[in-house]
Structures are given as C-alpha cells and as structure tokens.
Design an enzyme around this catalytic site. Structure first.
Site, PDB file in Angstrom:
ATOM      1  N   ARG A 304       0.833  -1.204   0.000  1.00 39.99           N
ATOM      2  CA  ARG A 304       0.000   0.000   0.000  1.00 39.99           C
ATOM      3  C   ARG A 304       0.871   1.259   0.000  1.00 39.99           C
ATOM      4  O   ARG A 304       0.529   2.261  -0.626  1.00 39.99           O
ATOM      5  CB  ARG A 304      -0.977  -0.001   1.178  1.00 39.99           C
ATOM      6  CG  ARG A 304      -1.967   1.138   1.155  1.00 39.99           C
ATOM      7  CD  ARG A 304      -3.075   0.992   2.202  1.00 39.99           C
ATOM      8  NE  ARG A 304      -4.172   0.167   1.741  1.00 39.99           N
ATOM      9  CZ  ARG A 304      -5.171   0.605   0.974  1.00 39.99           C
ATOM     10  NH1 ARG A 304      -5.226   1.854   0.572  1.00 39.99           N
ATOM     11  NH2 ARG A 304      -6.124  -0.210   0.593  1.00 39.99           N
ATOM     12  N   GLU A 705      -9.958   5.580   6.943  1.00 40.14           N
ATOM     13  CA  GLU A 705      -8.531   5.884   7.014  1.00 40.14           C
ATOM     14  C   GLU A 705      -8.098   7.197   6.355  1.00 40.14           C
ATOM     15  O   GLU A 705      -7.215   7.881   6.876  1.00 40.14           O
ATOM     16  CB  GLU A 705      -7.728   4.741   6.378  1.00 40.14           C
ATOM     17  CG  GLU A 705      -7.836   3.469   7.157  1.00 40.14           C
ATOM     18  CD  GLU A 705      -7.271   2.309   6.365  1.00 40.14           C
ATOM     19  OE1 GLU A 705      -6.184   1.850   6.716  1.00 40.14           O
ATOM     20  OE2 GLU A 705      -7.910   1.892   5.377  1.00 40.14           O
TER      21      GLU A 705
END
Ligand code: LUZ
Ligand code: MOS
Length: 750
Positions: A304, A705
């Site tokens: 990520r 997030e």
C-alpha cells in the site's frame, strides 16, 4: 435497537468483552513475556509460580495440540516460542489462575534462562544484514534514468517517520468458553473473526466448525486488532481446551503496549527531479520498512505504501523500491492508513525540499502537479473520477487561502519570538484491500413474523458507526423506521469467512452484501404483493412501512405483508454475497487495478511556534473532503475529525522510545503522549458537494482511514514557521517533530 452504539458510548454504557457476565468457574490468564529482544531459550523455571495459591496451570509451547503457528500471510509466528524469542514482550508462557491478580503475580515469579543473541533495532541495519521479509519490490513508471537529464533541479534526502501506538480504549481481550463435544465459543476483541477462528482451529488441531467466534463490539481498533488479536484468543482457547473451563485473558495497558506491534516506522532515501517551472519530472525512492520480528501484515502494508508513493501528484517517471526489514521489535502491523501515511510523508518531504531548492512556496509545486483524470499511477492504474484539482480549487476559496497566507506573512514580519506556518495537504487514497481476494463480503438478513429485521454481516463495530450505517441502509431499503432493524454482533456462525473489518471497507463491502440480500427479499415481497393486489410488481413500492402503488397506499402495510409471506410460505431470510468487481493486481508485472476508486480531499493546517520555548500550537485545521454521497454525515464528520487528530499526533507528539535492550520505555500513557482535548485544534470539516461516487454504496465513499493523512501537513507548517525564525535552518524530515526536537532545531548547531 433502542440505542445506537454512539448513544451507549456517550453514556459509558456500551459493554465490551471485559464487561460480559462470566460463566461460573471462569479462570483468568496472564502472559509471561520475554524480557529479551533476541535470545535462545533455555530452561523456563515455573516452580515458584506454580506454588502460588490459586494458580491452576502454566502453559508453554509443549502444550499446543495442533500447529504452533499463528502467522497468516507468512508462517513465521509461533503462538509460544519453543527455541528462540525475537522481541521483548513476546509471549512465552501463559499462567492460569482463579483470578487475574494471582495470575499476574505468579507470572512475575517465572524465571527464564535464556542466552541473549545480537539484536537489530534499525531497519537499515537489518537491510544491510539481509534480514528481509519477502522480496525487495519495485514499481516503475516511465524512465527515471532518462528523465534526470531533463531536470533543472534535483534534490535528494532522507526521511524517517516514527511508530505509533494504536491506543484503542479497549485493550486486547479474549474469553474462551468450552461447550459440548469439543466446541469452543470465543469472544474475541478482533477485527478479523474468521482469522481468529481459522488460526485457533489450527492451534488446537480441530476443524473450524468447532470454533465459534463472536465480537459484540470493539472499543477501538485502528488496525491493531486486524491481525494481533489472534494470539490472545488462541492463548485463552488453549487454556480452555485443556482445562475445560472458561478462560479470560485481558491485557492491561502496559502489557498491551509492550506486547503488541504498532505502526511501521519507515526510513527512506529519495531523489526528486523538477523543471525550473516546478513540474515534477522524476522520483526515485527507497523504502526501508521496520517490520519488527515477524511478517504479520508488513508485506501488505508495504504494497500500500508503494501504491501511494506519489501521493496526490502525477510524476511521469518513477522508480519505487521497497524492502520489509526484520528487526527485533514487536511485530508492526496495520495502523490506520496502512503504509499510506508513511509514503505520503516521504513524497511531501521531497516536494518541500524541491520547493526550498527552487525558492518557491511548496503550495505552488503541489498545485501544479496534482493528479488529473486519466493520469497513471506507478502501478499502472489510471485515476478515474479524479476530483483532486476540483477539491484544491474549491479549498482555496473556501479556506480563504490568499488571506490566510498574507496573514501569516504579516505576522512573521512583525513578530520576533513567535512564528506562524501554514501547509496544505492534497489527499488521494485508494479504496479496496490491495490483496484482491479480501474484497468480498456476505450478509444474512432475516425478517421475523412481526416485521422486525435482523441483519448479520462480517462487519465489526469498532466505534466507526458501521452498525448505524447498516441499520440506516436496511431501514431505508425496506422503508422502515430504523428501530425495526437490528444489526447483530459479528459471529462466524452467521457469517462465514468474512474479511477483516479494515481498509476502510467495512460499510462499503458489508453494506453492498446487505443491500443485495434486502433487494432479494424485496423482490420476493413485491411478487407476493403483486399477486395479492393484482397489480404489476414494478408499479409497487415500499414507503412509510406500507406498500404503495404509485401515489396510492394499498391495504398492505409492512406487518400485514410479512404475515402474509409467512402464511404463504415465502422465505423471509436471505443470504447474499458481494465481491468488488473489476479489481486485480499482477505481482509478477507489478501492475494492476487494485482499487475500486480513490478518495480525494485537501487539508489546511495553521500553526504558531513559540520560538523561545520550542512549543507550538496547532491553531486550526480546515478540511474539504470527498466522501461521495455520505451515508451518514455526522458519523463521517467524526471520522474526519478523529483521523486528523490521530495524524497530528503521529507527526508531532507521539514518540515511542525503546531502551538499548529493545524494551519499550514509554509503555504507558504518561510517557507516551497522545493528543487530548487541549491539543486538538478546531477542525472545520466540509464535504465536497454534488459528488456521488458512481461505484460506491448508494454513491458513498469509504471514510475510515483517508482523513488521517491531513494531519501530515502539520509537519510542513511547523517547518515553515521554524524557517521564518531561522532562515538558515537545515530542513530535516524526521517525525515526530516533538517540542524537544523543535527546540534543538532552532538552537543547536549541527
Ligand atoms: N488490510 C489489509 C488493510 O489486509 N490490506 C489492505 O490493503 C489494507 N489497507 C488498509 C487497512 N488495512
Ligand atoms: Mo486497518 S489499518 O485495520 O483498516
């Protein structure tokens, strides 16, 4: 549901696993953890501990009936080590006693005879020694080598970011209750009930159907219970299995902080090339991720990071190299943002450095290079429905950017001991688990004969309000008052093989599945109503708890309809399965389309530094955030505010310190400072309007997030203020930027 989770939380009435009434005969466990960061295990002397009145039994690796393994992605994590320990705080033995106090007391009397081995605490050192988890990975776009020659200015540098403790209010907790025939029911404070189920079954050597995992709700998680709730559940299960008594294990704050992993610290080297006009032309970066002692989710986190290496910008020539480095710290793990914040801090640092070199404001370079529709990411995907430039332009107006900049300028020109700084942060965050297979969810919806509805999904309520969102969604689809819909605790019997509630996808994935189940039921109910009323099904609609034909209310209200369905033997239950379409990733070619969509936004942070004391005040945060068509604006606002504050804490005051032996020195909340109400600045949250997401649930976008990233701006606002005081300041990119560090930067000569 009489009350939502939010109501219960604000009254302090929401029960957690630690609050559950205990079955008679419940025993309590405490963990004996390794004092050494790296060592060869010798004899474990438990005689004194065994002798404590009330101690029932002490378990070690030798007691594990199945596989001594709780690694998920990589099988490198014993539940209890048999030969070596790899971090201070690693569980080595489990003491079970009649109460928790006795268990802890006894654990302190255990003596471990172990031979200390050399330990590594620095990811670059681990890299030099070849201590890597998985292969070194590389994403390439364009041709960096050819591009350097076209750059008018090339900057290089190093960036370091620190760890971060999750500080979920509820510490790691598990309760294991034996039932008949070898079945164990587990209450586990986990984001991943299915993972706990699978690994506990593996540890006990039994089929998964013998293990039932239930999660009533969590008191926060932030990624810290995605993978790291497993050990405690497995330990409680191990003891319950052997003793055939209920066993509870609840860590104290200090134990939790010492024993569990945190956000990954990153160290990075960058090289960024720009044109004289500020166009970003080439970017090369090397990530050294501090994975800690075992793989855990480190490789997914690293992936990520790589996917977000260029932040909110388009750079035509990029080479990203990334290594996950094994050290002797507790295994670092998922933590809100999951590697994105680290990558974004690095590109923003590089960009700030380039702005210094060119003598322009960072904001100018940021604005010039924002992603636009169709731009390629270094993993091949093109950005679609890109709203970043729109966000930036609207933010400039909304935040009165020109006026604010002028005010900072004037202030800094007149004040001598106080200086202000202001920084913007453009946000681009990919939504979906980057491991494609995890993007699946299912839901089970029952309508009872009185018309009340029960909804089960794999979503874990962890304070993010996912139950409220699901309740609203289902009530909306059935045209019912929300009170008629109950969202059940998460349970592996109702929902099998659920993915973790993580990656900001909880409401999205589980909501899609719940919606499909509801639409299935609606079809059945409409068909029934159509036969009953002799009307075409497509003309019928549910509104205000009744069946309508166009504008006309029919004789069928919801309760009647449900009663009719039951008597006509129409099933009132539906199970549905959702898998995010059109996503994939090819790790051979390092190319793919891992994300369903991206979330965009712009944050602005203003700070004032007291340049005599090194202290600072975060004056205000303004956010323009793209949440699509919000499922619940109040919840989403809360998520933005919480994310921002957590991001600010990571960049400024949250600092984890270890002693030379690798033991956590800041293992409580007096030495590890997190933002409190005095620290938290006013946060003005605006949502982008007219921004329905074409591929999201009811036009929404994930919220959990992404807003964390806005907090990163504070670092650069502080740097700007420091440079206003000390123009020759050598810029360092080393978070957290604590007041101590500010003072040193202002006055120490390097
Ligand atoms: N967990 C995970 C995550 O397993 N994969 C991801 O991509 C992810 N992203 C964010 C948070 N948790
Ligand atoms: Mo997470 S970092 O468990 O979404």
């Amino acid at each position: 549901m009489k009350f939502t989770d939010a109501d219960l939380h604000s009254r302090g009435e929401a029960p957690f696993i630690d609050d559950l009434p205990l079955p008679a005969g419940t025993l309590f466990a405490a963990v004996y953890a390794s004092p050494l960061a790296h060592g060869r295990l010798g004899k474990l002397d438990t005689r004194n501990a065994q002798a404590v009145p009330g101690v029932v039994r002490i378990f070690t690796a030798a007691d594990i009936p199945g596989a001594n393994q709780i690694g998920n992605v990589v099988q490198d994590e014993p539940l209890l080590p048999a030969t070596e320990v790899h971090y201070a705080g690693q569980p080595v033995a489990l003491v079970v006693a009649v109460d928790a106090h006795t268990a802890r007391l006894a654990a302190r009397l255990i003596n471990l005879d172990a031979e200390a081995l050399p330990a590594i605490f620095d990811p670059r050192e681990a890299y030099r020694q070849g201590q890597l988890i998985g292969p070194v990975r590389r994403f390439v776009l364009g041709d960096v080598e050819a591009a350097w020659t076209q750059c008018d200015c090339i900057v290089t540098g190093r960036v370091d970011s620190g760890s971060q403790e999750h500080v979920y209010f509820e510490t790691q907790t598990a309760l294991a209750i034996p039932a008949e025939n070898g079945v164990l029911k587990l209450f586990s404070a986990t984001q991943s009930p299915a993972l706990v189920q699978r690994l506990v079954a593996q540890v006990l050597g039994c089929p998964m159907h013998q293990i039932e995992v239930e999660v009533p709700r969590l008191g926060g998680a932030f990624g810290g219970k995605e993978e790291q709730a497993t050990a405690w559940a497995a330990l409680a299960a191990l003891a319950a299995y052997h003793l055939q008594r209920p066993v509870k294990l609840a860590l104290r704050r200090g134990e939790d902080m010492r024993m569990t992993g945190k956000r990954h610290p990153y160290s990075a080297d960058f090289r960024l090339g720009v044109s004289a006009g500020g166009q970003l032309l080439a970017y090369e970066v090397h990530f050294y991720q501090d994975a800690g002692a075992v793989a855990d989710l480190s490789l997914a986190v690293l992936e990520r990071s790589m996917c977000h290496a260029t932040g909110g910008y388009f750079i035509p020539n990029v080479r990203i190299t990334a290594a996950s480095c094994r050290t002797h710290l507790p295994p670092n793990t998922a933590c809100r943002g999951f590697g994105t914040p680290q990558a974004v801090f690095i590109i923003e640092s590089a960009l700030y450095e380039a702005a210094q070199a060119l003598g322009v404001a960072p904001g100018e370079i940021q604005r010039l290079n924002l992603l636009q529709e169709g731009d390629h990411f270094p993993y091949g995907m093109q950005v679609q429905h890109c709203r970043l430039r729109r966000c930036w332009e609207e933010a400039e107006r909304l935040f009165e950017l020109e006026r604010k900049r002028a005010a900072v300028h004037t202030f800094n020109a007149t004040e001598t001991l106080h200086k202000k700084g202001l920084a913007l942060l453009p946000l681009c965050f990919g939504i979906s688990f980057s491991q494609t297979l995890l993007n699946q969810a299912s839901a089970l919806v029952h309508i009872y004969t009185d018309g009340s509805v029960s909804v089960s999904t794999g979503a874990v309520e962890l304070g993010q309000g996912v139950r409220r969102k699901l309740q609203q969604l289902v009530a909306g689809l059935f045209a019912l008052r929300p009170e008629r819909v109950k969202v059940e605790p998460t349970n592996t019997v109702q929902i099998a093989n659920m993915s973790p509630t993580a990656a900001s996808t909880g409401a999205d994935l589980n909501g899609q599945a719940a919606r499909m189940a509801c639409l299935d039921l609606l079809n059945r109910l409409k068909a029934l109503a159509s036969t009953t009323l002799g009307t075409e099904a497509k003309r019928l609609e549910l509104r205000d708890e009744a069946v309508y034909c166009g504008a006309e209310k029919t004789e069928l209200d919801w309760s009647t309809l449900i009663g009719l369905a039951y008597s006509q033997r129409v099933s009132l239950s539906s199970h549905a399965y959702y898998a995010t379409p059109d996503i994939w990733f090819d790790r051979q070619r390092e190319q793919g389309q891992p994300f369903a969509y991206h979330v965009f936004g712009v944050g602005l942070i203003e700070v004032t530094v007291d340049c005599l004391r090194g202290t600072y005040q975060i004056e205000a945060v303004h956010v323009l955030h793209d949440v699509g068509q919000s499922l619940n604006p109040l919840i989403d606002r809360g998520q933005v505010e919480g994310g921002v504050v957590q991001g600010l804490g990571w960049m400024t005051i949250e600092e984890l310190l270890y002693d030379r032996a690798g033991r956590l020195a800041t293992a409580d909340l007096t030495t590890y400072k997190i933002p409190d109400i005095h620290f938290a600045p006013p946060i003005a949250v605006h949502f982008l309007e007219q921004a329905a997401n074409p591929v999201g649930l009811l036009g929404s976008k994930a919220i959990g997030e992404p807003p964390f990233l806005y907090g990163i701006g504070v670092y650069f606002a502080l740097l700007q203020a420091l440079q206003a005081f000390r123009p020759d300041l050598p810029c360092r990119y080393q978070a957290p930027l604590t007041p101590e560090k500010v003072l040193l930067m202002l006055y120490a000569d390097e």
